[in-house]
Design an enzyme around this catalytic site. Structure first.
Site, short mmCIF file in Angstrom:
data_model
loop_
_atom_site.label_atom_id
_atom_site.label_comp_id
_atom_site.label_asym_id
_atom_site.label_seq_id
_atom_site.Cartn_x
_atom_site.Cartn_y
_atom_site.Cartn_z
CB VAL A 82 18.23 46.65 31.26
CG1 VAL A 82 18.56 48.27 31.51
CG2 VAL A 82 19.74 46.21 31.20
CB CYS A 83 12.94 46.52 31.13
SG CYS A 83 13.50 46.48 29.24
#
Lengths: 195, 162
Positions: A82-83
């Site tokens: 997600v980062c």
């Protein structure tokens, strides 16, 4: 004490969101981010050679926040899903809108060493828009009570996924995801409305 | 813990690893090394110069020669999380045999007695630079560097010992 409530709330899966959000510990809207983490400094993402050249200097928080309008976001780890795919791109793609609203700097911080962070920032081609800082020993996030134990995922103590709008050191808006894998409140679109 | 040396038994430990199918696994050192000849080498940090430009390439490029001399596994250990190790491994597309293992919390490095405090460089507790050869878990070669040097822990020294 607020932090004891937070610890109990974090333990149960069905924690009341309102209580949890209200008892965020030391980092909360209205508090001063520099005073909340006294003596803490961050390490700017850089190559090893740059580290040697600057004698591995650290950047005190006041240099980052005093006299400036800053949007800062934190995430669990460089090179993770997600980062990489959502959180950083959200800020990279909205940098012009953020600057139009008077933001002086957009900062990304995570509990990684500055060299890993540098390699990642270059891979994401995000270094022009965003300044990356490593909270390498976790003290910044520990002081702000934004730390989470991700040892089960072999990451160790990391940061929650969060974002904040900080004006001359005062936290004006603070958004923390309920779980690090979520990406609902900590993106650029949300904070643009809060500036 | 005193640093591991020749004659010692390789301790067991769990390390993180993204396998060939990109699945995150926890692998056991004993599982990989029991009954086999393995090279275990360690570095202070992914994405740092000596590690990236000299130490790792040596083992990546000499892997075939090591295998030809009977080495079954070439294992790289660093105190980094598995995501970082995976990303770092991708920067060596030519790598066929070196397994990039993540000692995310430094537990295995401590079990080897090879931890190194690099906090002032922003790295925290890491591993010393080293290379070991183990035969059915018995350490037969232990080349451990002092400080940040790269003199005895490369692939050539291991090849000479085989």
């Amino acid at each position: 004490m607020a932090s004891a409530l937070v610890r109990r709330a974090r333990g149960s899966a069905a924690a009341a969101p309102a209580l949890w959000a209200a008892a965020r510990g030391i980092a909360s809207v209205g508090s001063d981010i520099v005073s909340a983490a006294p003596g803490v400094s961050l390490q700017k993402a850089r190559s090893w050679d740059e580290g040697v050249a600057t004698k591995f200097s650290t950047t005190p928080l006041k240099d980052i926040f005093h006299g400036k309008k800053v949007v800062i976001f934190g995430l669990p780890g460089a090179y993770t899903g997600v980062c990489s795919q959502a959180h950083v791109p959200s800020y990279k793609n909205n940098i012009d809108k953020l600057k139009e609203k008077g933001i002086d700097s957009v900062i990304c911080v995570s509990i990684n060493d500055p060299y890993v962070l540098n390699g990642w920032a270059e891979k994401l081609q995000a270094k022009d828009a965003i300044e990356f800082y490593g909270d390498f020993d976790g003290s910044f996030h520990k002081n702000l009570d934004l730390e989470i134990d991700l040892s089960a995922a072999l990451l160790g103590h990391r940061s929650h996924r969060w974002s904040a709008f900080v004006d001359n050191g005062k936290i004006k808006a603070l958004n923390v995801e309920k779980a690090p894998s979520e990406f609902k409140v900590s993106g650029a679109e949300v904070i643009l409305d809060q500036i | 813990m005193a640093p591991i040396g020749v004659g010692d038994t390789l301790p067991d430990g769990q390390l993180g690893w993204f396998d060939a199918d990109d699945k995150l696994q926890q692998v056991s050192i004993h599982g990989l090394a029991a009954g086999k000849k393995v090279v275990l080498f360690g570095v202070p940090g992914a994405f740092t110069p000596t590690c990236s430009n000299q130490h790792v390439p040596g083992f990546v490029n000499q892997a075939e020669q090591l295998k030809a001399k009977g080495v079954d596994e070439i294992l790289l250990v660093s105190v980094n999380d598995p995501f970082v190790m995976k990303a770092w491994a991708k920067t060596y597309p030519e790598n066929k045999h070196v397994k990039f293992l993540a000692d995310g919390l430094g537990t295995y490095t401590k079990a080897l007695g090879l931890e190194l405090d690099l906090s002032e460089k922003g790295l925290g507790i890491r591993s010393r630079r080293f290379a070991l050869l183990a035969d059915n878990l018995k350490v037969t070669v232990a080349n451990i560097e002092e400080g940040g040097q790269f003199t005895i822990s490369g692939a050539e020294e291991i090849l000479k010992a085989l």
